[in-house]
Design a protein around this motif. Structure first.
Motif, PDB file in Angstrom:
ATOM      1  N   ALA A 105      16.527   2.677 -11.489  1.00 35.32           N
ATOM      2  CA  ALA A 105      14.959   3.043 -11.104  1.00 35.32           C
ATOM      3  C   ALA A 105      14.222   2.419 -12.242  1.00 35.32           C
ATOM      4  O   ALA A 105      14.282   1.945 -12.934  1.00 35.32           O
ATOM      5  N   VAL A 106      13.006   2.446 -11.596  1.00 34.22           N
ATOM      6  CA  VAL A 106      11.467   2.062 -12.145  1.00 34.22           C
ATOM      7  C   VAL A 106      10.819   3.288 -11.840  1.00 34.22           C
ATOM      8  O   VAL A 106      10.039   3.674 -10.409  1.00 34.22           O
ATOM      9  N   THR A 107      10.608   3.632 -12.693  1.00 38.21           N
ATOM     10  CA  THR A 107       8.883   4.668 -12.799  1.00 38.21           C
ATOM     11  C   THR A 107       7.771   4.626 -12.951  1.00 38.21           C
ATOM     12  O   THR A 107       7.628   4.219 -14.548  1.00 38.21           O
ATOM     13  N   PRO A 108       6.726   4.396 -12.286  1.00 36.18           N
ATOM     14  CA  PRO A 108       5.286   3.571 -12.868  1.00 36.18           C
ATOM     15  C   PRO A 108       4.891   5.196 -12.696  1.00 36.18           C
ATOM     16  O   PRO A 108       4.806   6.141 -13.006  1.00 36.18           O
ATOM     17  N   GLY A 109       3.931   4.833 -13.846  1.00 32.70           N
ATOM     18  CA  GLY A 109       2.895   5.957 -14.095  1.00 32.70           C
ATOM     19  C   GLY A 109       1.411   5.353 -13.441  1.00 32.70           C
ATOM     20  O   GLY A 109       1.850   5.544 -11.889  1.00 32.70           O
ATOM     21  N   GLY A 110       0.505   5.500 -13.646  1.00 37.07           N
ATOM     22  CA  GLY A 110      -0.758   5.403 -12.930  1.00 37.07           C
ATOM     23  C   GLY A 110      -0.842   3.943 -12.720  1.00 37.07           C
ATOM     24  O   GLY A 110      -1.434   3.450 -13.758  1.00 37.07           O
ATOM     25  N   VAL A 111      -0.707   3.577 -11.709  1.00 39.03           N
ATOM     26  CA  VAL A 111      -1.110   1.953 -11.150  1.00 39.03           C
ATOM     27  C   VAL A 111      -2.279   2.197  -9.904  1.00 39.03           C
ATOM     28  O   VAL A 111      -2.493   3.005  -9.176  1.00 39.03           O
ATOM     29  N   ALA A 112      -2.661   1.278 -10.354  1.00 41.81           N
ATOM     30  CA  ALA A 112      -3.902   1.421  -9.459  1.00 41.81           C
ATOM     31  C   ALA A 112      -3.167   0.577  -8.144  1.00 41.81           C
ATOM     32  O   ALA A 112      -3.918  -0.114  -8.124  1.00 41.81           O
ATOM     33  N   THR A 113      -3.477   1.154  -7.051  1.00 38.91           N
ATOM     34  CA  THR A 113      -2.760   0.437  -5.666  1.00 38.91           C
ATOM     35  C   THR A 113      -3.434   1.875  -4.287  1.00 38.91           C
ATOM     36  O   THR A 113      -4.678   2.175  -4.865  1.00 38.91           O
ATOM     37  N   ARG A 114      -3.419   1.457  -3.362  1.00 40.33           N
ATOM     38  CA  ARG A 114      -4.123   1.905  -2.337  1.00 40.33           C
ATOM     39  C   ARG A 114      -3.426   3.373  -2.417  1.00 40.33           C
ATOM     40  O   ARG A 114      -3.551   3.650  -0.945  1.00 40.33           O
ATOM     41  N   ILE A 115      -2.204   3.682  -2.807  1.00 40.80           N
ATOM     42  CA  ILE A 115      -1.776   4.452  -2.154  1.00 40.80           C
ATOM     43  C   ILE A 115      -2.095   6.042  -2.412  1.00 40.80           C
ATOM     44  O   ILE A 115      -1.895   7.092  -1.387  1.00 40.80           O
ATOM     45  N   VAL A 116      -2.850   6.079  -3.538  1.00 39.83           N
ATOM     46  CA  VAL A 116      -4.174   7.159  -4.252  1.00 39.83           C
ATOM     47  C   VAL A 116      -5.100   7.246  -3.347  1.00 39.83           C
ATOM     48  O   VAL A 116      -5.312   8.894  -2.432  1.00 39.83           O
ATOM     49  N   GLY A 117      -5.141   6.035  -2.698  1.00 36.44           N
ATOM     50  CA  GLY A 117      -6.531   6.187  -1.945  1.00 36.44           C
ATOM     51  C   GLY A 117      -6.001   7.362  -0.217  1.00 36.44           C
ATOM     52  O   GLY A 117      -6.451   7.899   0.780  1.00 36.44           O
ATOM     53  N   HIS A 118      -4.809   6.865  -0.036  1.00 38.38           N
ATOM     54  CA  HIS A 118      -4.162   7.158   2.058  1.00 38.38           C
ATOM     55  C   HIS A 118      -3.669   8.935   1.569  1.00 38.38           C
ATOM     56  O   HIS A 118      -4.050   9.332   1.868  1.00 38.38           O
ATOM     57  N   GLY A 119      -4.049   8.974  -0.476  1.00 39.53           N
ATOM     58  CA  GLY A 119      -3.856  10.414  -0.548  1.00 39.53           C
ATOM     59  C   GLY A 119      -4.737  11.248  -0.586  1.00 39.53           C
ATOM     60  O   GLY A 119      -4.873  12.358   0.128  1.00 39.53           O
ATOM     61  N   ALA A 120      -5.804  10.776  -0.107  1.00 37.04           N
ATOM     62  CA  ALA A 120      -7.008  11.849  -0.578  1.00 37.04           C
ATOM     63  C   ALA A 120      -7.377  11.358   1.006  1.00 37.04           C
ATOM     64  O   ALA A 120      -8.633  12.066   1.082  1.00 37.04           O
ATOM     65  N   GLY A 121      -7.121  10.273   2.193  1.00 38.48           N
ATOM     66  CA  GLY A 121      -7.390  10.308   3.527  1.00 38.48           C
ATOM     67  C   GLY A 121      -8.169   9.553   3.557  1.00 38.48           C
ATOM     68  O   GLY A 121      -8.751   9.962   5.062  1.00 38.48           O
ATOM     69  N   LEU A 122      -8.159   8.279   2.799  1.00 39.73           N
ATOM     70  CA  LEU A 122      -8.841   7.390   3.278  1.00 39.73           C
ATOM     71  C   LEU A 122      -7.965   6.254   3.385  1.00 39.73           C
ATOM     72  O   LEU A 122      -7.244   6.021   4.257  1.00 39.73           O
ATOM     73  N   ASP A 123      -9.502   5.472   4.698  1.00 40.14           N
ATOM     74  CA  ASP A 123      -9.028   4.031   5.981  1.00 40.14           C
ATOM     75  C   ASP A 123      -9.777   3.196   5.180  1.00 40.14           C
ATOM     76  O   ASP A 123     -11.001   3.271   5.025  1.00 40.14           O
ATOM     77  N   GLY A 124      -9.833   2.041   5.936  1.00 42.55           N
ATOM     78  CA  GLY A 124     -10.486   0.765   5.899  1.00 42.55           C
ATOM     79  C   GLY A 124     -10.880   0.288   4.600  1.00 42.55           C
ATOM     80  O   GLY A 124     -10.230   0.398   4.108  1.00 42.55           O
ATOM     81  N   ASP A 125     -12.044   0.161   4.726  1.00 43.16           N
ATOM     82  CA  ASP A 125     -13.477  -0.417   4.274  1.00 43.16           C
ATOM     83  C   ASP A 125     -13.314   1.125   2.549  1.00 43.16           C
ATOM     84  O   ASP A 125     -13.381   0.290   1.668  1.00 43.16           O
TER      85      ASP A 125
END
Length: 266
Positions: free
Chosen positions: A180-200
């Motif tokens: 396994a690989v365990t990431p910490g805080g990585v700048a990806t779109r998944i965080v925005g997805h979790g906040a309900g964001l989409d598109g631009d």
């Protein structure tokens, strides 16, 4: 730098973030990659950028038939399967435990834990017969420490780590490694997805996350997809043939805790 010439990999969640970075690095080092995702436009673009080293397949990782088809695509097109990278994920809604719905719990486990199980299961069927192969499951610091993700997310990521160890023990006799690989805080779109964001707004959120993470962990910058991809590439490579059942934490020191205030440093 570990070379991967001749190896074949399936990467789930390969359309963006850690997955896209992993596809690019594996291909750069010589591997042929089956890029899988449900975001067809981005997934096809990632595969196209890999040239003859890449192919895209629409894959819903919560569906067993889709995961089985991805493994089959690798063996039918390239004749073997050296690596299964179970990376697809979602954050899910942040709610108090008393307010977390059963649907949210189940959907998080489907995307995060069931998908890793299915990828491991179908890769193992091929790899046992081959007598070689490696599975890499992408977990999270939320699976080893509290407070870094919603309750279902953290519980599912912890389950992935235990399944990694369990499968590694079983498959070692077949020369199949599971890590396994365990990431910490990585700048990806998944965080925005979790906040309900989409598109631009979703794309713009990555820069905001990157800025926020710069002061969030001891190494004073956000993690990037290539940071995690490097660890995955190592585990896939022949440099790691004696490594199994392990969890490589790539978190910029986040799980070390907060540093002493500057006035106490010497």
């Amino acid at each position: 730098m570990a070379e991967l010439h001749g190896k074949v990999a399936v990467v789930t969640g390969g359309a963006s973030g850690i997955g896209a970075a992993t596809c690019a690095l594996l291909a750069e080092r010589g591997a042929r990659v089956v890029v899988t995702d449900i975001d067809d436009e981005r997934g096809e673009a990632v595969a196209a950028a890999l040239g003859e080293h890449g192919v895209y397949l629409h894959t819903d990782v919560t569906r067993e038939e889709d995961v089985a088809a991805a493994v089959r695509a690798a063996t039918e097109r390239f004749g073997r399967l050296d690596a299964m990278v179970n990376n697809a994920g979602r954050v899910g809604a942040w709610t108090y435990v008393a307010d977390t719905t059963v649907d949210e719990w189940d959907s998080s486990f489907a995307v995060l834990a069931r998908s890793a199980f299915l990828g491991t299961k179908h890769a193992a069927r091929v790899m046992r017969e081959q007598g070689f192969g490696t599975v890499v499951n992408v977990s999270s610091v939320a699976g080893v420490r509290t407070g870094f993700g919603p309750h279902p997310y953290g519980a599912a990521k912890a389950a992935v780590l235990q399944m990694t160890r369990s499968a590694a023990r079983e498959l070692a006799e077949f020369h199949v490694r599971v890590n396994a690989v365990t990431p910490g805080g990585v700048a990806t779109r998944i965080v925005g997805h979790g906040a309900g964001l989409d598109g631009d707004a979703l794309d713009a959120s990555v820069d905001s996350v990157r800025q926020g993470l710069a002061t969030f962990q001891p190494i004073p910058r956000a993690g990037e997809g290539h940071d995690i991809a490097g660890a995955i590439a190592y585990l896939v490579s022949d440099d790691a043939t004696f490594v199994t059942g392990q969890n490589i934490v790539v978190d910029g020191g986040l799980t070390l805790g907060k540093a002493w205030p500057a006035t106490y440093r010497r």
